[in-house]
Design an enzyme around this catalytic site. Structure first.
Site, mmCIF file in Angstrom:
data_model
loop_
_atom_site.group_PDB
_atom_site.id
_atom_site.type_symbol
_atom_site.label_atom_id
_atom_site.label_comp_id
_atom_site.label_asym_id
_atom_site.label_seq_id
_atom_site.Cartn_x
_atom_site.Cartn_y
_atom_site.Cartn_z
ATOM 1 N N TYR A 124 -11.769 -9.555 -16.510
ATOM 2 C CA TYR A 124 -12.466 -8.247 -16.931
ATOM 3 C C TYR A 124 -11.464 -7.069 -16.797
ATOM 4 O O TYR A 124 -12.014 -5.833 -17.041
ATOM 5 C CB TYR A 124 -13.592 -7.951 -15.710
ATOM 6 C CG TYR A 124 -14.706 -8.812 -16.068
ATOM 7 C CD1 TYR A 124 -14.767 -10.542 -15.677
ATOM 8 C CD2 TYR A 124 -15.861 -8.468 -16.123
ATOM 9 C CE1 TYR A 124 -15.897 -11.150 -15.664
ATOM 10 C CE2 TYR A 124 -17.181 -8.902 -16.431
ATOM 11 C CZ TYR A 124 -17.007 -10.549 -16.114
ATOM 12 O OH TYR A 124 -18.035 -11.301 -16.378
ATOM 13 N N LYS A 171 -10.253 -21.912 -9.128
ATOM 14 C CA LYS A 171 -9.979 -22.788 -10.130
ATOM 15 C C LYS A 171 -8.464 -23.127 -10.169
ATOM 16 O O LYS A 171 -7.794 -23.167 -11.116
ATOM 17 C CB LYS A 171 -10.510 -22.577 -11.681
ATOM 18 C CG LYS A 171 -10.274 -23.679 -12.513
ATOM 19 C CD LYS A 171 -11.447 -24.713 -12.578
ATOM 20 C CE LYS A 171 -11.094 -25.905 -13.511
ATOM 21 N NZ LYS A 171 -12.296 -26.853 -13.168
ATOM 22 N N ASP A 204 -16.392 -25.153 -10.705
ATOM 23 C CA ASP A 204 -17.194 -26.146 -11.111
ATOM 24 C C ASP A 204 -18.073 -27.010 -10.164
ATOM 25 O O ASP A 204 -19.077 -27.081 -10.202
ATOM 26 C CB ASP A 204 -16.658 -27.040 -12.428
ATOM 27 C CG ASP A 204 -15.126 -27.374 -11.987
ATOM 28 O OD1 ASP A 204 -14.619 -27.016 -11.095
ATOM 29 O OD2 ASP A 204 -14.621 -28.256 -12.618
ATOM 30 N N ASP A 228 -19.354 -13.143 -11.460
ATOM 31 C CA ASP A 228 -20.770 -13.016 -12.452
ATOM 32 C C ASP A 228 -21.556 -14.092 -12.750
ATOM 33 O O ASP A 228 -22.679 -14.115 -12.620
ATOM 34 C CB ASP A 228 -19.977 -12.456 -13.677
ATOM 35 C CG ASP A 228 -20.795 -11.476 -14.679
ATOM 36 O OD1 ASP A 228 -22.033 -11.446 -14.088
ATOM 37 O OD2 ASP A 228 -20.572 -11.368 -15.695
#
Ligand code: NAI
Length: 347
Positions: A124, A171, A204, A228
């Site tokens: 972002y 991640k 995930d 988000d």
């Protein structure tokens, strides 16, 4: 004394849901001196600026904002007002409590999760450019400073609110440098809070784990994009986006807003459910130290949700936005007050 608060009604359903919320806030007996400004396309039409200088000056003065949703064009047009305000005022912590209300049908009753999302960087950062036609680069920025700051926020919040477990979501198996740095900062901060259990889950896997068993989590801390997505996923546990409040918190100021958007499909029809903005206003009251007023709204909301015919249409009722607010005010006025567990966003 009246609290000076900057009010951004927003567009679409924004004016309806914020007006309902303002009436409820004023019915608590707390005094407010609202400074009202537009942002986004409506502001541009009036001031030739998407975020008018008057609005910035007002937030700098009041240090507290209550905001309705603002429409953001997709794939072009002006940049998100929300992202711009968070950056401008260094509102680095996005705090989203996910808690059920009575009588809202969901697959998961009794969910009580806190999402802490880093609000200023990651993908972002808005740093994108076309390298050559057909190839675009978008930069993910992760800094030690912002990662340590958000980790500390999550741990401080947990310590002050008797939360027992924090998971850092990442991640880092793929983005070894950027998410690796985020994790290192979380681990360093975790060492200072031995009473809180610290864990790490890959993003995930977290999505699957949440859907299988949301009760295994307590507080989740993560960078911007994951926050988000995961917070919208978690909104589904408590009935959807119309129920989840948020606080954007910085060192010097705070802006409170619903998680949902401007819902142009139902705008201006008195159909919108104002619950998420009302719950955001509760967070604002706690931020201001007005816990009694926040508890009053909490009681009013719970009572309305136990009375099916007083609900808005999205949850099977018949009431419009304004009638829903009227019912909460009536319940607040007749309430014999029982203090509730604070959903404070204070770290
Ligand atoms: P949305 O949240 O506005 O609407 C999604 C669906 O949920 C629609 O069917 C809508 O009618 C319904 N809905 C949303 N809020 C509701 C409420 N309070 N009561 C009853 N039904 C409700 O999401 P969408 O359509 O993706 O976004 C519309 C615009 O809002 C976009 O321009 C987006 O960028 C902007 N947006 C602004 C946000 C903000 O200002 N904080 C946050 C999210 C989106």
């Amino acid at each position: 004394m009246a609290y000076k608060v900057t009010l951004i009604p927003g567009d679409g359903i924004g004016p309806e849901v914020t007006q309902a919320t303002v009436r409820i806030l004023e019915a608590t007996g707390v005094k407010f001196d609202w400074e009202i400004f537009q942002a986004g396309a409506e502001a541009f039409a009036k001031y030739n600026e998407y975020i008018p200088k008057e609005l910035i000056d007002s937030i700098e003065r009041t240090r507290v904002g209550l905001k309705g949703p603002v429409t953001t064009p997709v794939g072009g047009g002006f940049a998100s007002i929300n992202v711009a305000l968070r950056k401008k005022f260094e509102l680095y912590a996005n705090f989203r409590p996910i808690q059920n209300l009575p009588h809202i049908p969901t697959r998961y009753p009794g969910v009580d999760l806190i999402i802490v999302r880093e609000n200023t960087e990651s993908l972002y950062s808005g740093i994108e450019h076309e390298v050559v036609p057909g190839v675009v680069e978008s930069l993910k920025i992760i800094t030690e400073k912002a990662s340590t700051r958000i980790a500390r926020f999550a741990f401080e919040y947990s310590r002050k609110n008797q939360r027992k477990k924090i998971h850092a979501i990442h991640k880092a198996n793929i983005m070894k440098l950027s998410d690796g740095l985020f994790l290192r900062c979380c681990r360093d901060v975790a060492k200072e809070y031995p009473e809180i259990t610290y864990g790490e889950h890959i993003v995930d896997n977290t999505c699957m784990q949440l859907v299988m068993n949301p009760y295994q989590y307590d507080v989740l801390v993560m960078e911007n994009l994951y926050g988000d997505i995961i917070s919208d996923l978690c909104a589904a546990f408590v009935g959807g986006l119309g129920f989840v409040p948020s606080a954007n918190l910085g060192e010097n100021c705070a802006i409170f807003e619903a998680v949902h958007g401007s819902a142009p499909d139902i705008a201006g029809k008195n159909l919108a459910n104002p619950t998420a903005v009302i719950r955001s206003a509760q967070l604002m009251l706690r931020h201001l130290g007005e816990h009694h007023a926040a508890d009053k709204i909490h009681d009013g909301l719970e009572k309305v949700y136990r009375t099916k015919d007083k609900l808005t249409r999205d949850v099977g009722g018949k009431a419009g936005t304004s009638e829903f607010a009227d019912s909460i005010i009536q319940f607040m006025e007749t309430s014999t007050h029982v203090p509730k567990q604070a959903e404070s966003s204070h770290a």
